[in-house]
Write a protein that holds these residues in place. Sequence first.
Motif, PDB file in Angstrom:
ATOM      1  N   ILE A  33       0.899  -1.381  -0.101  1.00 17.12           N
ATOM      2  CA  ILE A  33      -0.057  -0.075   0.097  1.00 17.12           C
ATOM      3  C   ILE A  33       0.766   1.375  -0.098  1.00 17.12           C
ATOM      4  O   ILE A  33       0.448   2.129  -0.759  1.00 17.12           O
ATOM      5  CB  ILE A  33      -0.877   0.047   1.068  1.00 17.12           C
ATOM      6  CG1 ILE A  33      -1.766  -1.345   1.115  1.00 17.12           C
ATOM      7  CG2 ILE A  33      -1.859   1.153   1.310  1.00 17.12           C
ATOM      8  CD1 ILE A  33      -2.844  -1.542  -0.014  1.00 17.12           C
ATOM      9  N   GLN A  34       1.772   1.276   0.947  1.00 18.09           N
ATOM     10  CA  GLN A  34       2.621   2.634   1.092  1.00 18.09           C
ATOM     11  C   GLN A  34       3.445   2.806  -0.185  1.00 18.09           C
ATOM     12  O   GLN A  34       3.325   4.292  -0.671  1.00 18.09           O
ATOM     13  CB  GLN A  34       3.396   2.590   1.982  1.00 18.09           C
ATOM     14  CG  GLN A  34       4.476   3.837   2.434  1.00 18.09           C
ATOM     15  CD  GLN A  34       3.520   5.153   2.663  1.00 18.09           C
ATOM     16  OE1 GLN A  34       2.887   4.989   3.619  1.00 18.09           O
ATOM     17  NE2 GLN A  34       3.492   6.090   1.797  1.00 18.09           N
ATOM     18  N   PRO A  35       3.882   1.880  -1.060  1.00 17.76           N
ATOM     19  CA  PRO A  35       4.547   2.191  -2.388  1.00 17.76           C
ATOM     20  C   PRO A  35       3.518   2.730  -3.355  1.00 17.76           C
ATOM     21  O   PRO A  35       3.653   3.641  -4.065  1.00 17.76           O
ATOM     22  CB  PRO A  35       4.768   0.948  -2.750  1.00 17.76           C
ATOM     23  CG  PRO A  35       5.168   0.100  -1.734  1.00 17.76           C
ATOM     24  CD  PRO A  35       4.133   0.449  -0.544  1.00 17.76           C
ATOM     25  N   ILE A  36       2.167   2.312  -3.261  1.00 19.40           N
ATOM     26  CA  ILE A  36       1.289   2.983  -4.310  1.00 19.40           C
ATOM     27  C   ILE A  36       0.981   4.462  -3.858  1.00 19.40           C
ATOM     28  O   ILE A  36       0.732   5.590  -4.614  1.00 19.40           O
ATOM     29  CB  ILE A  36       0.015   2.342  -4.271  1.00 19.40           C
ATOM     30  CG1 ILE A  36      -0.019   0.849  -4.785  1.00 19.40           C
ATOM     31  CG2 ILE A  36      -1.124   2.908  -4.987  1.00 19.40           C
ATOM     32  CD1 ILE A  36      -1.004  -0.031  -4.464  1.00 19.40           C
ATOM     33  N   PHE A  37       0.875   4.608  -2.422  1.00 17.85           N
ATOM     34  CA  PHE A  37       0.628   6.058  -1.976  1.00 17.85           C
ATOM     35  C   PHE A  37       1.795   6.963  -2.226  1.00 17.85           C
ATOM     36  O   PHE A  37       1.631   8.209  -2.595  1.00 17.85           O
ATOM     37  CB  PHE A  37       0.594   6.017  -0.319  1.00 17.85           C
ATOM     38  CG  PHE A  37      -0.679   5.590  -0.090  1.00 17.85           C
ATOM     39  CD1 PHE A  37      -2.005   5.570  -0.718  1.00 17.85           C
ATOM     40  CD2 PHE A  37      -0.792   5.320   1.329  1.00 17.85           C
ATOM     41  CE1 PHE A  37      -3.241   5.236  -0.318  1.00 17.85           C
ATOM     42  CE2 PHE A  37      -2.196   4.776   1.817  1.00 17.85           C
ATOM     43  CZ  PHE A  37      -3.459   4.630   1.098  1.00 17.85           C
ATOM     44  N   THR A  38       3.120   6.245  -2.374  1.00 18.67           N
ATOM     45  CA  THR A  38       4.357   7.037  -2.414  1.00 18.67           C
ATOM     46  C   THR A  38       4.393   7.596  -3.816  1.00 18.67           C
ATOM     47  O   THR A  38       4.816   8.494  -4.293  1.00 18.67           O
ATOM     48  CB  THR A  38       5.339   6.285  -2.010  1.00 18.67           C
ATOM     49  OG1 THR A  38       5.463   6.159  -0.639  1.00 18.67           O
ATOM     50  CG2 THR A  38       6.899   7.270  -2.450  1.00 18.67           C
ATOM     51  N   GLU A  39       3.945   6.724  -4.868  1.00 22.42           N
ATOM     52  CA  GLU A  39       4.072   6.758  -6.389  1.00 22.42           C
ATOM     53  C   GLU A  39       2.810   7.947  -6.534  1.00 22.42           C
ATOM     54  O   GLU A  39       2.986   8.725  -7.692  1.00 22.42           O
ATOM     55  CB  GLU A  39       3.576   5.564  -7.121  1.00 22.42           C
ATOM     56  CG  GLU A  39       4.049   5.719  -8.606  1.00 22.42           C
ATOM     57  CD  GLU A  39       3.495   4.652  -9.301  1.00 22.42           C
ATOM     58  OE1 GLU A  39       3.444   4.396 -10.830  1.00 22.42           O
ATOM     59  OE2 GLU A  39       3.770   3.472  -8.543  1.00 22.42           O
ATOM     60  N   LYS A  40       1.578   7.704  -6.165  1.00 22.79           N
ATOM     61  CA  LYS A  40       0.435   8.448  -6.753  1.00 22.79           C
ATOM     62  C   LYS A  40      -0.192   9.527  -5.829  1.00 22.79           C
ATOM     63  O   LYS A  40      -1.094  10.141  -6.201  1.00 22.79           O
ATOM     64  CB  LYS A  40      -0.592   7.220  -7.233  1.00 22.79           C
ATOM     65  CG  LYS A  40      -0.086   6.291  -8.239  1.00 22.79           C
ATOM     66  CD  LYS A  40       0.141   7.101  -9.523  1.00 22.79           C
ATOM     67  CE  LYS A  40       0.670   6.228 -10.625  1.00 22.79           C
ATOM     68  NZ  LYS A  40      -0.321   5.100 -11.155  1.00 22.79           N
ATOM     69  N   CYS A  41       0.267   9.507  -4.722  1.00 19.61           N
ATOM     70  CA  CYS A  41      -0.510  10.307  -3.575  1.00 19.61           C
ATOM     71  C   CYS A  41       0.378  11.363  -2.930  1.00 19.61           C
ATOM     72  O   CYS A  41      -0.152  12.621  -2.657  1.00 19.61           O
ATOM     73  CB  CYS A  41      -1.134   9.374  -2.640  1.00 19.61           C
ATOM     74  SG  CYS A  41      -2.378   8.029  -3.410  1.00 19.61           S
ATOM     75  N   VAL A  42       1.593  10.899  -2.472  1.00 19.78           N
ATOM     76  CA  VAL A  42       2.339  11.768  -1.669  1.00 19.78           C
ATOM     77  C   VAL A  42       2.646  13.179  -2.671  1.00 19.78           C
ATOM     78  O   VAL A  42       2.910  13.996  -1.539  1.00 19.78           O
ATOM     79  CB  VAL A  42       3.568  10.890  -1.397  1.00 19.78           C
ATOM     80  CG1 VAL A  42       4.659  11.822  -0.734  1.00 19.78           C
ATOM     81  CG2 VAL A  42       3.404   9.980  -0.231  1.00 19.78           C
ATOM     82  N   ALA A  43       2.761  13.211  -3.702  1.00 21.42           N
ATOM     83  CA  ALA A  43       2.962  14.479  -4.380  1.00 21.42           C
ATOM     84  C   ALA A  43       2.077  15.659  -3.922  1.00 21.42           C
ATOM     85  O   ALA A  43       2.488  16.664  -4.039  1.00 21.42           O
ATOM     86  CB  ALA A  43       3.166  14.221  -5.761  1.00 21.42           C
ATOM     87  N   CYS A  44       1.161  15.282  -3.537  1.00 18.92           N
ATOM     88  CA  CYS A  44      -0.013  16.170  -3.063  1.00 18.92           C
ATOM     89  C   CYS A  44      -0.554  16.138  -1.478  1.00 18.92           C
ATOM     90  O   CYS A  44      -0.969  16.813  -0.955  1.00 18.92           O
ATOM     91  CB  CYS A  44      -1.231  16.270  -4.007  1.00 18.92           C
ATOM     92  SG  CYS A  44      -1.380  16.479  -5.623  1.00 18.92           S
ATOM     93  N   HIS A  45      -0.099  14.920  -1.085  1.00 16.11           N
ATOM     94  CA  HIS A  45      -0.559  14.690   0.438  1.00 16.11           C
ATOM     95  C   HIS A  45       0.695  14.427   1.127  1.00 16.11           C
ATOM     96  O   HIS A  45       1.120  13.402   1.626  1.00 16.11           O
ATOM     97  CB  HIS A  45      -1.563  13.671   0.616  1.00 16.11           C
ATOM     98  CG  HIS A  45      -2.820  13.760  -0.275  1.00 16.11           C
ATOM     99  ND1 HIS A  45      -3.783  14.131   0.670  1.00 16.11           N
ATOM    100  CD2 HIS A  45      -3.356  13.507  -1.412  1.00 16.11           C
ATOM    101  CE1 HIS A  45      -5.009  14.484  -0.294  1.00 16.11           C
ATOM    102  NE2 HIS A  45      -4.633  13.895  -1.337  1.00 16.11           N
TER     103      HIS A  45
END
Length: 763
Positions: A33-45
């Motif tokens: 899960i965290q790798p998906i968040f890192t790739e697609k979400c962290v740039a805004c969150h």
Amino acid sequence: MPFRFIVSSALLLLSSVCMAQGPAPAISYTRDIQPIFTEKCVACHACYDSACQLNLGSGEGAGRGASKIPVYDGERSQAQAPTRLFYDASGKAAWQRHGFFSVLDAQGSQAALMARMLELGHRTPLQPNAKLPSEIVLGLSRENMCPQPAEFDAYAGAHPKEGMPLAVTGLTEQQYQTLQRWLASGAPIDEQGLAPSARESLQVAQWENLLNAPGARESLVARWLYEHWFLAHVYFEGGEPGHFFQWVRSRTPSGQPIDLINTRRPNDDPGTQVYYRLWPVQGVIVHKTHITYPLSAAKMARVKTLFYSGDWQVSALPGYGPGRRANPFETFEAIPAKARYQFMLDNAEYFVRTFIRGPVCRGQIATDVIRDNFWALFQAPEHDLYITDPAYRGQATPLLAMPGQNDDVGSVLSLWLSYRDKRNEYEALRRDFYADSPAPSWSTLWAGNDNALLSIFRHFDSASVSKGLIGEVPQTMWLFDYPLLERTYYQLAVNFDVFGNVSHQAQTRLYFDLIRNGAEQNFLRLMPAGTREDFLDDWYQNSGKFKMWLDYESIDDDKRSALKLDPKDPKKDFAHQLLTRYGDLNAKPDPINRCDSAYCSRPNIDPALQDADQALSRLASRPAAGLKVIEQLPEATLLRVQAPSGKREFYSMLRNRAHSNVAFMLGESLRYQPGLDTLTIFPGILSSYPNFMFNVPTEQVPAFVQAMQAARDAAGFEKIVDRWGIRRSHPQFWQYFHDQTRYLQEVDPVEAGVMDMNRYENL
């Protein structure tokens, strides 16, 4: 058909398929899960400017959830409670008492809020590499709705194209299914905190022992060091790649679990005995908050030499409170000023980064009153009267207090006038004492290491700092002495409260305007007598002249400078001599923007990239009046250039907006001089917040340059974007976006982190 029924049916179907195929392997948050968040979400969150305060850089942040209360609110009359991840609460229940709501929990028969947001985004894909619909508001002007679970159906009905990830190429099918399975299973989080290696643990213990050593002198030095390190992402000599640590105050000594003292500011009263501790930085490293600082055996020896080699003593330890915060020169008066200043000079880039890039994530608190590009220099300690002249230091210290400790809204004007007058009294004192000192010469400038020459670029509401002198000779330069460097650091880093009210933030901005003016005045002493007023007239045009009369102390335009400079253009001649004299310290030679021969490229690089340098130099350092495309460019654009060999380079294309003056924190657009805007092009990544990206093969760089030269309006620029632009909807958007981080990992791995895309524009 109700939206929640669609989501529930989809999840039921997914569950049935999984049962028919046998039990699916358990999903791990850490692994899957965290790798998906890192790739697609962290740039805004990530950081304080996460949309709805939803920080997806860690399991703690995901579990904390979202909040309707924004961190950035320049109009609030009352300071709000801090909500710093890992600091101000721990665990979902504690965060909900702070007003957060879950995005992971199912709500009765309804799927989790995140599941519904992801489904909304998944069923409304974007047209590949097309401009986004105008009704989708992006950037810092976007008003985030932050719907709670019960409000989601209304949000989806009003904003059907604004699911997650917002207005960008979304999740792959596999990523989408993985996240939905995880959410349907209750969103378990198995994340383990980062732990130091054995070698790092030994160094942690050594540094904690140093800062927690008994004795009044040791305690005062430790307090000063902590206040200067609290923002640092510390890394150790021989440490593990990607491991960083932060200094915190704890109720417990080394060897015991940290019991965090989470005051609003690092110099607030801890209310108990303090132990300075190092704990690992948790979660994904994001570039915008990643302000690095090295610790090593050599650094420890340097600290001991600076602070413990003399026979100075501490008669009584200072207390805490508004007065102590306002004037660190009095608070730490017992520590030799030379030691304090030299310590800051050793890592000057770090300190300038702390008040240009942090702690606010968004730089507009500071950047409204600075130029778009300037160089920073430092006065040598042996030429700094605050260091060398006790009589001067004694008179100056009471005048160096800074505002912002009293945030009474009704007292803003009177507080400001009081601190302005005190600052101007100091400037008059400085002017008169320096008039009786030897004329400034090249030895006036500190040249101890490659931190001595810095470049600052402002990108409207953010800014960057780099070693070396980058770009054309700027309109202004700053010269820091110790009182100026320390005041800037305390005003914008230590004493700044991002959760503070409008009074606190206004006082911070207004005083930073005085700091800028002081740095400019310091530099003007290097210019020939009789020319300094002319420089001020150029820097403070139109309304700036009124501000000079109203708020600034007059300068010395009579005392000569010992520098031999061309009277026709002394500033340009100064820059050229500076580059010649201190060439060995200039960490970033710049043949693209300051080409002085037929060859405008870097030596010893791939020949195809040398050709790219040469072609791009035709765009650099030209005013918008002669290069119309500048008017279409955002502040910080990245150009990705790939050679046939596989080598690739990122160039920063920075639009430097010209202003008649930067003396006011409001009405900036009224002071623009767009015809004087210029473009700096430099190899490397000079912003945490790219506004746009182009991808151009090396063989097409001449065509790209020609198209940029030919573009006269928005229609001409759009053709360039259509051909080479990486729009938010580009099918390979994330591949190119994260290639920035991979590039940093290759060329400067300590500085690598995920970039922010909150400012990525819809071109």
